[in-house]
Motif scaffolding. Structure first.
Motif, PDB file in Angstrom:
ATOM      1  N   ALA A 138       1.082  -1.201  -0.009  1.00  0.00           N
ATOM      2  CA  ALA A 138      -0.259   0.111  -0.101  1.00  0.00           C
ATOM      3  C   ALA A 138       0.941   1.202  -0.161  1.00  0.00           C
ATOM      4  CB  ALA A 138      -1.013   0.000   1.181  1.00  0.00           C
ATOM      5  N   ASN A 139       1.977   1.133   0.781  1.00  0.00           N
ATOM      6  CA  ASN A 139       2.732   2.371   1.117  1.00  0.00           C
ATOM      7  C   ASN A 139       3.554   2.822  -0.311  1.00  0.00           C
ATOM      8  OD1 ASN A 139       2.108   3.036   3.476  1.00  0.00           O
ATOM      9  ND2 ASN A 139       3.680   1.778   4.539  1.00  0.00           N
ATOM     10  N   ALA A 140       4.084   1.348  -1.118  1.00  0.00           N
ATOM     11  CA  ALA A 140       4.654   1.866  -2.371  1.00  0.00           C
ATOM     12  C   ALA A 140       3.843   2.295  -3.415  1.00  0.00           C
ATOM     13  CB  ALA A 140       5.435   0.213  -2.915  1.00  0.00           C
ATOM     14  N   PHE A 141       2.582   1.928  -3.226  1.00  0.00           N
ATOM     15  CA  PHE A 141       1.785   2.508  -4.556  1.00  0.00           C
ATOM     16  C   PHE A 141       1.441   3.917  -4.287  1.00  0.00           C
ATOM     17  CE2 PHE A 141      -2.736   3.322  -5.987  1.00  0.00           C
ATOM     18  CZ  PHE A 141      -2.234   2.784  -7.161  1.00  0.00           C
ATOM     19  N   GLN A 142       1.081   4.441  -3.103  1.00  0.00           N
ATOM     20  CA  GLN A 142       0.509   5.727  -2.804  1.00  0.00           C
ATOM     21  C   GLN A 142       1.661   6.641  -2.798  1.00  0.00           C
ATOM     22  OE1 GLN A 142       1.131   7.682   0.035  1.00  0.00           O
ATOM     23  NE2 GLN A 142       2.269   6.376   1.227  1.00  0.00           N
ATOM     24  N   ARG A 143       2.995   6.041  -2.526  1.00  0.00           N
ATOM     25  CA  ARG A 143       4.322   6.830  -2.510  1.00  0.00           C
ATOM     26  C   ARG A 143       4.631   7.391  -3.889  1.00  0.00           C
ATOM     27  NH1 ARG A 143       7.107   3.936   0.626  1.00  0.00           N
ATOM     28  NH2 ARG A 143       8.157   2.926  -1.008  1.00  0.00           N
ATOM     29  N   PHE A 144       4.384   6.356  -4.799  1.00  0.00           N
ATOM     30  CA  PHE A 144       4.538   6.692  -6.256  1.00  0.00           C
ATOM     31  C   PHE A 144       3.686   7.652  -6.644  1.00  0.00           C
ATOM     32  CE2 PHE A 144       3.766   5.958 -10.679  1.00  0.00           C
ATOM     33  CZ  PHE A 144       4.967   6.290 -11.288  1.00  0.00           C
ATOM     34  N   VAL A 145       2.548   7.360  -6.398  1.00  0.00           N
ATOM     35  CA  VAL A 145       1.339   8.516  -6.826  1.00  0.00           C
ATOM     36  C   VAL A 145       1.557   9.697  -6.106  1.00  0.00           C
ATOM     37  CG1 VAL A 145      -1.272   8.893  -6.875  1.00  0.00           C
ATOM     38  CG2 VAL A 145      -0.272   6.454  -7.398  1.00  0.00           C
TER      39      VAL A 145
END
Length: 338
Positions: A138-145
């Motif tokens: 979840a953190n990797a997805f939202q961090r990129f966005v």
């Protein structure tokens, strides 16, 4: 000051004098502006209130039960969302315009008769108990966005994980297919061969595709809807394709907090059974004009909503709230393809 009130009828707005008013005064304003009697209201800042089924469930939401507490004590400010559960029925203000079918002087066709029997109501319970995210994924997805795209263009991906016997969906990693993200649209450039490979790797790890995750842009946040009409159609299409009753759709958005800063929020839903059926049967209008209201989904035929024949349906009728949690995968899977 404007507050957003989310209930089973969708998202509505009310005007209040300021954060100094009490919960009792807020309930009085809801009664006068939304026509819901005070004694029928239960309020909370927790969206899980909308999943309550019994009196015992409602009693668990106690953060707004003291009528003397001011809104400021709950960190509520302009634009905050409050969740409302109420007993009884009401006529929603500003509802879609009525488009009569089978009016006097016109013969009713078979399509008219079928539409007369197609009633769109809210689905109270999801088919999955809840959805839980691996924190790293979840953190990797939202961090990129957040850090790379700055929530200026949309992004999406397929969620992979497991479904327990109790119907709990656990998401362990996210696969992002080739795509083109725009401000208000997300085009998936899907590669069937690549998806087969991802599915095969997932199966070897004891995982399968369990849902879809996408982001909304900062411009969408200003438009006061959970899903736009385009997002409803895309989510319904992917849900229908999956043939998984526990399939979950998650939206990630950036919302302003009471300090004026921005927080990333994850919200989980299932598309209602009626929504998926209408999509499969080809009832949705899939082309959009500049003047179309994104909060409403257009139908090719009249349907019945609240006893009225309409061709535009509030998108919230098609969404079923799902509880959301997180977990930690303690092996290499947490660093799998994202």
């Amino acid at each position: 000051m404007m507050l957003r009130i989310r209930s089973r009828d969708g998202l509505e707005r009310i005007q209040v004098d300021g954060p100094q008013i009490t919960i009792f005064q807020l309930k009085t304003l809801i009664e006068s502006q939304l026509q819901i009697p005070i004694q029928n209201q239960t309020l909370s800042t927790d969206q899980n209130l909308l999943l309550a089924k019994t009196l015992a469930d409602l009693l668990r939401f106690s953060d707004m039960t003291d009528p003397s507490i001011p809104l400021s004590a709950l960190n509520l400010s302009h634009g905050s969302i409050i969740f409302l559960y109420y007993h009884g029925e009401r006529t929603v203000r500003g509802g879609p315009t009525v488009s009569p079918a089978g009016s006097f002087g016109r013969k009713m066709t078979m399509d008219d008769l079928i539409a007369k029997q197609t009633r769109i109501t809210r689905q109270e319970s999801p088919h999955c108990d809840s959805v839980s995210f691996d924190r790293d994924s979840a953190n990797a997805f939202q961090r990129f966005v957040n850090e790379t795209l700055a929530f200026a263009s949309k992004r999406g991906g397929f969620m992979y994980g497991t479904v327990t016997d109790e119907g709990r969906v656990e998401v362990d990693f996210i696969y992002e297919p080739p795509q083109q993200g725009l401000e208000d649209d997300l085009v998936l450039l899907r590669d069937p061969e690549e998806e087969k490979l991802v599915d095969a790797i997932a199966a070897g790890l004891g995982r399968k595709r369990v849902g879809f995750i996408f982001t909304q842009t900062i411009m969408q946040e200003k438009k006061d809807y959970n899903f736009s009409n385009k997002e409803i159609i895309q989510a319904a299409e992917l849900h229908a394709e999956s043939e998984l009753k526990e399939w979950v759709t998650v939206v990630v958005k950036l919302e302003a907090n009471e300090d004026g800063a921005a927080d990333v929020h994850f919200e989980a839903f299932q598309m209602s059974d009626m929504c998926v059926k209408l999509f499969k049967d080809g009832w949705f209008v899939t082309e959009f004009g500049e003047n179309d209201d994104p909060k409403l989904s257009k139908m090719k035929k009249d349907v019945v909503v609240g006893g009225k024949d309409v061709k535009e349906v509030d998108n919230d009728f098609f969404l079923v709230v799902v509880k959301i949690f997180d977990h930690q995968v303690r092996n290499f899977l947490a660093h799998f393809l994202i």
